[in-house]
Design an enzyme around this catalytic site. Structure first.
Site, PDB file in Angstrom:
ATOM      1  NE  ARG A 103       0.329   1.220   3.510  1.00  0.00           N
ATOM      2  CZ  ARG A 103       1.119   2.071   3.589  1.00  0.00           C
ATOM      3  NH1 ARG A 103       2.447   1.469   3.578  1.00  0.00           N
ATOM      4  NH2 ARG A 103       0.737   3.181   3.900  1.00  0.00           N
ATOM      5  N   GLY A 104       0.120   2.215  -0.041  1.00  0.00           N
ATOM      6  CA  GLY A 104       1.058   3.669  -0.305  1.00  0.00           C
ATOM      7  C   GLY A 104       1.332   4.053  -1.816  1.00  0.00           C
ATOM      8  NE  ARG A 122      -6.002   0.811  -1.426  1.00  0.00           N
ATOM      9  CZ  ARG A 122      -5.391   1.597  -0.572  1.00  0.00           C
ATOM     10  NH1 ARG A 122      -4.069   0.943  -0.387  1.00  0.00           N
ATOM     11  NH2 ARG A 122      -5.987   2.119   0.368  1.00  0.00           N
ATOM     12  CG  ASP A 135      -2.871   7.968  -0.865  1.00  0.00           C
ATOM     13  OD1 ASP A 135      -2.882   8.457   0.208  1.00  0.00           O
ATOM     14  OD2 ASP A 135      -2.464   6.848  -1.008  1.00  0.00           O
ATOM     15  CG  ASN A 189      -2.264  11.383   3.178  1.00  0.00           C
ATOM     16  OD1 ASN A 189      -1.667  10.588   2.594  1.00  0.00           O
ATOM     17  ND2 ASN A 189      -1.766  11.569   4.504  1.00  0.00           N
ATOM     18  CE  LYS A 190      -5.173   5.476   4.964  1.00  0.00           C
ATOM     19  NZ  LYS A 190      -6.083   4.729   4.081  1.00  0.00           N
TER      20      LYS A 190
END
Ligand code: MRU
Length: 362
Positions: free
Chosen positions: A53-54, A90, A243, A253-254
């Protein structure tokens, strides 16, 4: 970066010359387990189930996924299907589309029989370029930490980060962590506040692990603690990853990143976002047009951990009938971002700022 004293990347071609090794990040921090990908479907699953991930690592894994697909069938239809499958894994990290576009551009121009070789060559370039890009992010971000150190001589620079934008999220170095690793190696005392990052706890399980492996001082904090620490002067700067960043500097982002940016702005704490230019979506003007991944409610209603007997267990923490909504990312408007740390320098979070560094996108 370093694991058990050894240099390590997050993705590499196996000694057999074609299968692709990754670190299964769902097992960290309790087990360091390498998984070998041999098919397109295994690569797609690794991205979707978040073994990797990332944003940058998702892109590199997708590139190698195309390689594995080409080994099975190097025809045009297979290439198209492979890209569609990988793109479906994703939605938010734009590096995925970037890497797929790069692979398509490299493969459509070569004779079909040469596609496997061309695919591995381009995937290797993408992985190597990510390492160098992240290193450059470190070079350009380091002066920000040096400046903070000069303001408070004799004490560590306190940096808050969210999620995992470390080397585990890239091929090496990380984005938000690259300046931190460089400062640490340059002997500048740094201390990282690591947001736990509910619901999947990438901060608690991944960022804490990789900083610990590398010997960087850090402390885990609850997701809601950052604002309080800022009010008490315990955060000198924030550095997070992203992201997808729009051409105007809005940052996805998260989930939870936006709240940290609000708290930072309210407390006069600089809030930086570190990113490779492959994370910029030059087609988008407005952050609210970025697709936000919706993930399973189980990530919220359950937690997984390790018992003192070494057993991995997942337990429910909500009533059975509680409805759950799980948005995986949020958008921080450009006005809350002090600067975008890229491989070409620190840009103002605006179209003008980004185009000044990347005039080819003007
Ligand atoms: O859902 P994840 O774990 O893929 O989310 C990762 C992040 O939000 C990172 O901060 C982002 O990808 C930047 S990575 C260098």
């Amino acid at each position: 970066m370093i694991v058990e004293g050894q240099a390590q990347r997050t993705i590499w071609v196996d000694r057999d010359g074609w299968s692709v090794n990754i670190i299964d990040q769902t097992r960290l921090p309790h087990r360091f387990e390498v998984v070998t990908l041999r098919t397109l479907e295994q690569a797609a699953h690794a991205i979707q189930a978040m073994l990797v991930r990332g944003a940058p690592l998702i892109g590199a894994t997708a590139a190698y996924g195309v390689c594995l697909a080409m080994r099975q069938d190097f025809g045009d239809a297979a290439l198209g299907n492979a890209c569609d499958r990988l793109l479906s894994t994703r939605p938010t990290a734009v590096n995925l589309r970037w890497a797929i576009d790069e692979m398509l551009a490299a493969l459509y121009t070569v004779p079909k029989a040469g596609r496997v070789e061309a695919a591995y060559a381009r995937a290797a370039e993408i992985a190597d370029a990510d390492v160098e890009t992240c290193r450059q992010i470190g070079v350009h971000g380091l002066p920000l930490i040096e400046q903070a150190a000069a303001v408070h001589p004799g004490r560590a620079v306190n940096i808050l980060t969210h999620c995992n934008a470390g080397w585990l999220a890239t091929v090496d170095w990380g984005t938000a962590t690259a300046p931190i690793y460089m400062a640490h190696e340059a002997g500048i005392p740094v201390h990282v506040w690591v947001d736990e990052t509910r619901p999947r706890n990438q901060g608690a399980s991944l960022t804490a692990w990789e900083l610990g492996q590398h010997g960087v001082p850090h402390t885990l904090i609850a997701d809601n603690a950052g604002g309080h620490l800022m009010q008490h002067g315990l955060v000198d700067l924030c550095i997070v990853g992203t992201d997808r960043t729009t051409a105007t500097g809005d940052v996805a982002n998260k989930i939870g990143t936006y709240l940290k940016a609000l708290a930072a702005t309210d407390n006069g704490v600089p809030f930086y976002v570190a990113l490779p230019s492959t994370t910029i979506d030059w087609r988008l003007e407005n952050g609210f047009d970025i697709p936000i991944e919706q993930r399973s409610g189980e990530e919220l209603s359950h937690v997984t951990g390790r018992t003192k007997w070494g057993e991995s267990v997942t337990v429910r923490i909500t009533p059975k009938e509680t409805p759950v909504r799980n948005d995986a990312f949020d958008v921080t408007p450009a006005r809350l971002v002090s600067g975008l740390i890229t491989e070409r320098g620190v840009a103002e979070a605006s179209r003008e700022g980004l185009v000044a560094l990347f005039p080819e996108h003007g």
